[in-house]
Design a protein around this motif. Structure first.
Motif, short mmCIF file in Angstrom:
data_model
loop_
_atom_site.label_atom_id
_atom_site.label_comp_id
_atom_site.label_asym_id
_atom_site.label_seq_id
_atom_site.Cartn_x
_atom_site.Cartn_y
_atom_site.Cartn_z
N LEU A 1 10.56 5.27 0.03
CA LEU A 1 11.09 4.14 -0.75
C LEU A 1 12.58 4.27 -1.06
O LEU A 1 13.33 3.32 -0.80
CB LEU A 1 10.29 4.00 -2.05
CG LEU A 1 8.88 3.41 -1.89
CD1 LEU A 1 8.14 3.40 -3.22
CD2 LEU A 1 8.96 2.01 -1.33
N GLU B 1 5.18 9.24 1.45
CA GLU B 1 5.54 7.83 1.36
C GLU B 1 6.58 7.61 0.26
O GLU B 1 7.40 6.71 0.35
CB GLU B 1 4.30 6.98 1.08
CG GLU B 1 3.28 7.02 2.18
CD GLU B 1 3.79 6.34 3.43
OE1 GLU B 1 4.11 5.15 3.36
OE2 GLU B 1 3.90 7.01 4.47
N ASP B 2 6.51 8.44 -0.76
CA ASP B 2 7.45 8.26 -1.87
C ASP B 2 8.87 8.52 -1.44
O ASP B 2 9.80 7.90 -1.95
CB ASP B 2 7.09 9.21 -3.01
CG ASP B 2 5.99 8.63 -3.85
OD1 ASP B 2 5.65 7.47 -3.60
OD2 ASP B 2 5.48 9.32 -4.72
N PRO C 1 2.24 4.45 -1.91
CA PRO C 1 2.12 5.19 -3.16
C PRO C 1 3.49 5.31 -3.81
O PRO C 1 4.49 5.18 -3.11
CB PRO C 1 1.62 6.56 -2.70
CG PRO C 1 2.04 6.68 -1.28
CD PRO C 1 2.11 5.28 -0.74
N PHE D 1 -1.95 1.51 -3.00
CA PHE D 1 -2.24 2.58 -2.05
C PHE D 1 -3.68 3.06 -2.20
O PHE D 1 -4.42 3.16 -1.22
CB PHE D 1 -1.28 3.75 -2.27
CG PHE D 1 -1.78 5.05 -1.70
CD1 PHE D 1 -1.93 5.19 -0.34
CD2 PHE D 1 -2.14 6.09 -2.53
CE1 PHE D 1 -2.41 6.37 0.20
CE2 PHE D 1 -2.62 7.26 -2.01
CZ PHE D 1 -2.76 7.40 -0.64
N PHE D 2 -4.10 3.33 -3.43
CA PHE D 2 -5.46 3.83 -3.59
C PHE D 2 -6.48 2.76 -3.26
O PHE D 2 -7.56 3.05 -2.74
CB PHE D 2 -5.67 4.37 -5.01
CG PHE D 2 -5.35 5.82 -5.12
CD1 PHE D 2 -6.14 6.77 -4.52
CD2 PHE D 2 -4.22 6.25 -5.79
CE1 PHE D 2 -5.84 8.11 -4.58
CE2 PHE D 2 -3.90 7.59 -5.86
CZ PHE D 2 -4.71 8.52 -5.26
N TYR E 1 0.48 13.08 1.41
CA TYR E 1 0.70 11.71 1.87
C TYR E 1 1.46 10.90 0.82
O TYR E 1 2.37 10.14 1.15
CB TYR E 1 -0.65 11.06 2.17
CG TYR E 1 -0.54 9.65 2.67
CD1 TYR E 1 -0.36 9.40 4.01
CD2 TYR E 1 -0.59 8.57 1.81
CE1 TYR E 1 -0.23 8.11 4.49
CE2 TYR E 1 -0.45 7.28 2.27
CZ TYR E 1 -0.27 7.06 3.61
OH TYR E 1 -0.14 5.79 4.06
N VAL E 2 1.09 11.09 -0.43
CA VAL E 2 1.74 10.32 -1.50
C VAL E 2 3.23 10.64 -1.56
O VAL E 2 4.07 9.75 -1.58
CB VAL E 2 1.05 10.61 -2.85
CG1 VAL E 2 1.88 10.07 -3.99
CG2 VAL E 2 -0.34 9.99 -2.87
N GLY F 1 0.80 -1.22 0.00
CA GLY F 1 0.00 0.00 0.00
C GLY F 1 0.83 1.27 0.00
O GLY F 1 0.41 2.28 0.54
N LEU G 1 5.38 3.83 8.84
CA LEU G 1 4.09 3.48 8.26
C LEU G 1 2.99 3.48 9.31
O LEU G 1 1.85 3.84 9.04
CB LEU G 1 4.16 2.11 7.58
CG LEU G 1 3.14 2.10 6.46
CD1 LEU G 1 3.71 2.78 5.25
CD2 LEU G 1 2.69 0.72 6.16
N LEU H 1 -12.75 11.15 -6.10
CA LEU H 1 -12.43 11.10 -4.67
C LEU H 1 -12.22 12.49 -4.09
O LEU H 1 -12.04 12.63 -2.90
CB LEU H 1 -11.14 10.30 -4.46
CG LEU H 1 -11.21 8.83 -4.76
CD1 LEU H 1 -9.85 8.20 -4.52
CD2 LEU H 1 -12.23 8.19 -3.87
#
Lengths: 482, 474
Positions: free
Chosen positions: B131, B127-128, A381, A386-387, B123-124, A379, B157, B59
């Motif tokens: 990685l 998290e990116d 992104p 994730f979505f 948020y995206v 999950g 997380l 959304l």
């Protein structure tokens, strides 16, 4: 006076095309090599997808609403076809090694797909049940087809537990019929409103039995125990099929029954909530301790069942859309990961997680692809997982199931740990000899993996490509018809 | 131009994969420099306005980005330190292609974090950035990296998922049509719900910040990373927690942040002092730096949570420049390791043979322990000044950590760089080639903004006023 049912061909077309593939595999198997059959079947899956596209927005029905090619069915059907096509592609490369390379494999697979589509297209409980049985019976054979003790054991286990599940399900159908006097989803949904208290009791009993039956099929805890053994024991391409297509179909059935027919019935939601919570905890916790990658993927499938089931807790408008999106993404990422396992494993028992160490330096493309799939499964992104997770959280959260959303968030942390370990091991330098099958990378498997990886990346960055189709709540308000 | 700045490093990271091995360093440097150049152009142009398009209309997720005020300052520093990291990695790491690629990929994530004006987009990117950090640790880390990795990822997380729930909750309970910050602020959530959502949001930020008791991943993360310190530079930029609380937390949860102010300030002060105390006991330079960073972040948190204008400005100032000197210190530790093969704090006598390295390191440490005239002082002093007006006793406790900072930094420095060189120790080379730039540029920045702070303050001050005005702060 005998009434002739309204038989229309158009809404049946996607199913009939797949069925034609199954029949063709059975008949032509005597004269054509298996590869040719697989290619024919792949083409037929494509044609079936085209026919689904043609049916979009038509709302066609047949048999007085028993079979419905509404948009919900088509969206779920596409996911089924994608998963089936990926299975076939992988089997092109690995079926021979797995000793399942004979026409019966294709025939059984296509029969099973026929059943799964029937579930997605079902308009009443009997159609659903017929689809479910076609699917299950062919899956039992698929799981056993390989000539090995492990496969036989897993097939038998699958058969026995699946049969119990079906029995419970049928009993549930009987009770629901007893309470409402109808098998049609739309009629059931209508009649659940004004029932006498005795009938409500029977309805609740029926709904719970249905839930238990479905829980067997989708592997909700505590009815999940067959999954790890079956997924591990079966040839990997079959595990791929079982964990994607069969699960998608079972969820399609659940969505039809609980999101549509029993939408207003009391009781089942709170039980489902408990089952979901148990699945999230058990699935994720058990996956943490698996040394075998394939077995870990089996538990990951259980864990994802928990997330998928959260969408059923949402109102159908949101939950259905979330489910449709999540199922496609789940199919893509799970199928691609298992395709890599199928290509690289030495035996059908899969590979141990520590065998993945240094994979990046031996098969860079596969390692990166597997990394992407695992990140998506976890999950993270910008990948589509994730979505999917987000939508599942949202569906449950907005319907008031706050604590289960929090629980799911905590369970995801465990999920991250077990997905992360193999993902990171792959990138760690390693000096020991390779432990993979030396001739692993083949065109068809590579194509499948690429499809999965490109799919989860594109759908992650532009979720609207798929969610845009599914987002219209009107599709999901009419799950039962009307 | 802003989109170009955000995604140029990622583009460069992908381009590196297709670049022949011998040109990789140059290409990476080019992309990093170009990104910084774009940033400076945006700065000269007075910042980039809000740009917003629908991303996932169904959304209510938008792609909204802007670079102004605090976010521009942080983005510039990020771009600057990424360039420095690239410069150093190119020379220090053998066959650096993968590392450079990861550094650039991470830069995009970080710039995105600072530019995002939509919570889901935030948020995206959040998290990116994770990685590449994980991959750096996995590929280049030391033997204990698996544990560090799992710990780091699990903490991060855990926080982010709670934040995700809060994000969903903020939109749902507030009834906002989209996740864009402006819309969410116009549809506030009130009452106890707001407090709960704030706590969920804080969980993520406190992990990143990091704040006691959610800091446990930090020392291991730094200790297990590659010796060169390059991943650590990116890691220190990772402290987006303070920024997140400032940009999203305060506007979205004004009542809750006032309500929880004493508790949070207390936690922050405790973090600062506790980390400084532990840093004193460290014998590994990286762990020491990790705890020093933790202590600084306690200050940042103290400033932000105090909701006081001076303190918040100080916090943002500290947040921006702490990256510069702590990052450079991590690189200097890398240089030390390259020369003596150890990052133990009892090496001894490095000063006698490598004067320039030792001198630069000392100057950077001065910046870190807030000696006046260097950038750290401006930030820490403002924080203390502002926070004192709100909670004098808590601030006093936090203030003690500045004394502790001098103690741990100077003790460790003394045993490494002064004292006698042990018999039979290898000869230590001094700075060479680009190493001068790698330490010199950050030091110049720290010195410049320590003496002449108004260019940075001009960016930070209006933004802080804007945010605090919505609170009716003091």
């Amino acid at each position: 006076m005998l009434q002739v049912p309204d038989v229309y061909l158009a809404p049946m077309l996607p199913i009939l095309i797949v069925l034609a593939g199954a029949v063709a595999s059975t008949v032509l198997g005597f004269s054509l090599p298996r590869r040719a059959l697989t290619i024919i079947n792949l083409v037929l899956l494509g044609v079936s997808a085209v026919s689904m596209g043609a049916l979009w927005n038509s709302g066609a029905t047949a048999f007085g609403g028993s079979l419905r090619a509404d948009n919900a069915a088509l969206l779920l059907g596409i996911s089924i076809l994608v998963g089936s096509a990926m299975t076939l592609l992988v089997s092109l490369d690995t079926a021979f090694r797995a000793r399942v390379s004979f026409p019966e494999f294709d025939a059984m697979l296509m029969y099973s797909v026929t059943g799964t589509l029937l579930i997605a297209f079902s308009g009443d409980l009997i159609t659903m049940l017929i689809g479910l049985e076609i699917m299950s019976l062919s899956s039992y054979v698929l799981a056993t087809l390989q000539d090995s003790r492990r496969a036989e054991e897993s097939g038998l286990k699958y058969f026995l537990l699946g049969a119990v599940g079906s029995a419970i399900l049928i009993y549930g159908i009987a009770l629901v019929y007893g309470a409402t006097g109808s098998l049609n989803y739309a009629d059931i949904a209508e009649r659940t409103a004004g029932l006498t208290p005795q009938n409500v009791a029977i309805l609740v009993g029926g709904a719970l039995l249905l839930l238990a039956g479905f829980a067997f099929k989708v592997a909700l805890a505590p009815f999940h125990q067959w999954t790890p053994d079956v997924y591990t024991g079966a040839p990997t391409s079959v595990s791929l099929f079982l964990s994607t297509v069969v699960k998608v179909a079972a969820f399609a059935g659940m969505l039809r029954v609980f999101g549509g027919a029993l939408q207003n019935a009391p009781g089942w939601a709170s039980v489902l909530q408990i089952l979901t919570a148990a699945t999230l905890i058990i699935g994720n916790a058990a996956a943490l301790f698996q040394p075998n990658f394939k077995r870990m993927m089996a538990y990951s499938a259980v864990a994802h069942t928990g997330f998928l089931a959260m969408t059923l807790l949402g109102v159908p408008g949101l939950g259905g859309a979330a489910l449709a999106y999540y199922l496609l993404v789940y199919t893509l990422m799970t199928a691609a990961s298992l395709a890599i396992v199928a290509a690289l494993q030495r035996t059908e028992a899969g590979m141990s997680i520590t065998d993945l160490r240094g994979l990046y330096y031996r098969h860079p493309a596969y390692a990166v692809a597997l990394g992407v799939c695992l990140a998506s499964l976890a999950g993270l992104p910008p990948f589509a997982g994730f979505f999917g997770k987000y939508l599942a959280f949202q569906a449950a959260f907005q319907n008031g199931y706050v604590w289960i959303s929090v629980l799911a968030a905590l369970a995801s942390v465990a999920a991250l740990v077990y997905y992360l370990r193999p993902a990171m091991l792959m990138f760690m330098p390693d000096r020991t000899p390779a432990r993979e099958y030396p001739h692993g990378e083949r065109a068809a498997t590579t194509f499948t993996v690429a499809l999965g990886v490109v799919g989860v990346t594109v759908l992650g960055i532009l979720p609207n490509l798929w969610y845009g189709w599914a987002a219209n709540p009107a599709i999901w308000e009419t799950l039962a018809g009307r | 131009m802003i989109h170009l700045m955000i995604f140029l490093p990622l583009l460069g990271s992908l381009a590196l994969l297709a670049t022949p091995r011998r040109w990789r360093e140059e290409v990476a440097g080019f992309f990093a420099a170009l990104t910084l150049g774009l940033g400076l152009l945006i700065w000269r142009g007075g910042g980039a306005e809000l740009f917003s398009v629908n991303w996932v209309p169904a959304l209510g997720v938008t792609y909204s980005v802007a670079l102004d005020g605090v976010s521009l300052a942080l983005a510039l520093i990020t771009a600057f330190m990424s360039l420095v990291a690239v410069l150093y990695a190119a020379r220090r790491i053998e066959n650096p292609g993968t590392m450079l690629s990861l550094v650039l990929a991470m830069e995009t994530g970080l710039l995105g974090i600072f530019a995002a004006r939509d919570l889901v987009l935030f948020y995206v990117f959040f998290e990116d950035a994770l990685l590449p950090a994980l991959l750096m640790l996995a590929i280049y880390g030391k033997s204990g990296r698996m544990r560090a990795l799992v710990q780091f990822a699990a903490y991060t997380l855990f926080g982010s998922l709670l934040m995700l729930l809060s994000i969903i909750g903020v939109k749902y309970y507030g009834g906002s049509p989209t996740f864009a910050l402006a819309d969410l602020v116009n549809h506030p959530v009130t009452g106890a719900t707001q407090t709960w959502l704030y706590l969920g949001f804080l969980a993520a930020m406190a992990v990143k910040l990091p704040m006691w008791p959610l800091h446990a991943w930090l020392p291991d993360f730094h200790e297990q990373n590659h010796d060169s310190g390059v991943p650590d530079v990116m890691g220190t930029l990772y402290k987006v927690g303070g920024y997140g609380i400032f940009t999203f937390g305060l506007p979205l949860f004004p009542d809750a942040s006032e309500q929880l102010r004493p508790i949070l300030m207390g936690l922050a002060a405790f973090t600062a002092l506790y980390a400084a105390w532990i840093a004193f006991r460290q014998t590994d330079w990286k762990r020491l730096l990790a705890y020093a960073g933790l202590s600084h972040m306690g200050f940042v948190a103290l400033g932000v949570f105090s909701l006081n204008e001076t303190a918040t400005i100080g916090a943002m100032y500290l947040l921006a420049f702490q990256n510069v000197y702590t990052g450079a210190l991590f690189l200097s530790v890398g240089m030390l390791q390259e020369r003596v093969g150890s990052i133990h704090t009892r090496v001894g006598g490095v000063m006698t043979q490598a004067g320039a390295l030792s001198g630069m390191t000392m100057a950077l440490w001065f910046a870190s322990i807030a000696v006046p005239g260097l950038a750290g002082f401006v930030g820490e002093f403002s924080v203390l000044l502002g926070a004192y007006q709100v909670q004098p006793w808590i601030t006093f406790v936090a203030g003690l950590s500045t004394i502790a900072a001098a103690a741990y930094a100077l003790t460790a420095y003394q045993t490494t760089f002064w004292q006698g060189r042990p018999l039979g120790g290898v000869r230590v080379a001094d700075l060479r080639h680009t190493e001068w730039l790698v330490l010199g540029l950050p030091l110049a920045v720290a010195l410049f903004f320590g003496i002449y702070s108004s260019p940075a303050l001009r960016l930070i001050q209006p933004a802080v006023r804007g945010v605090l005005a919505t609170l009716g702060g003091q």
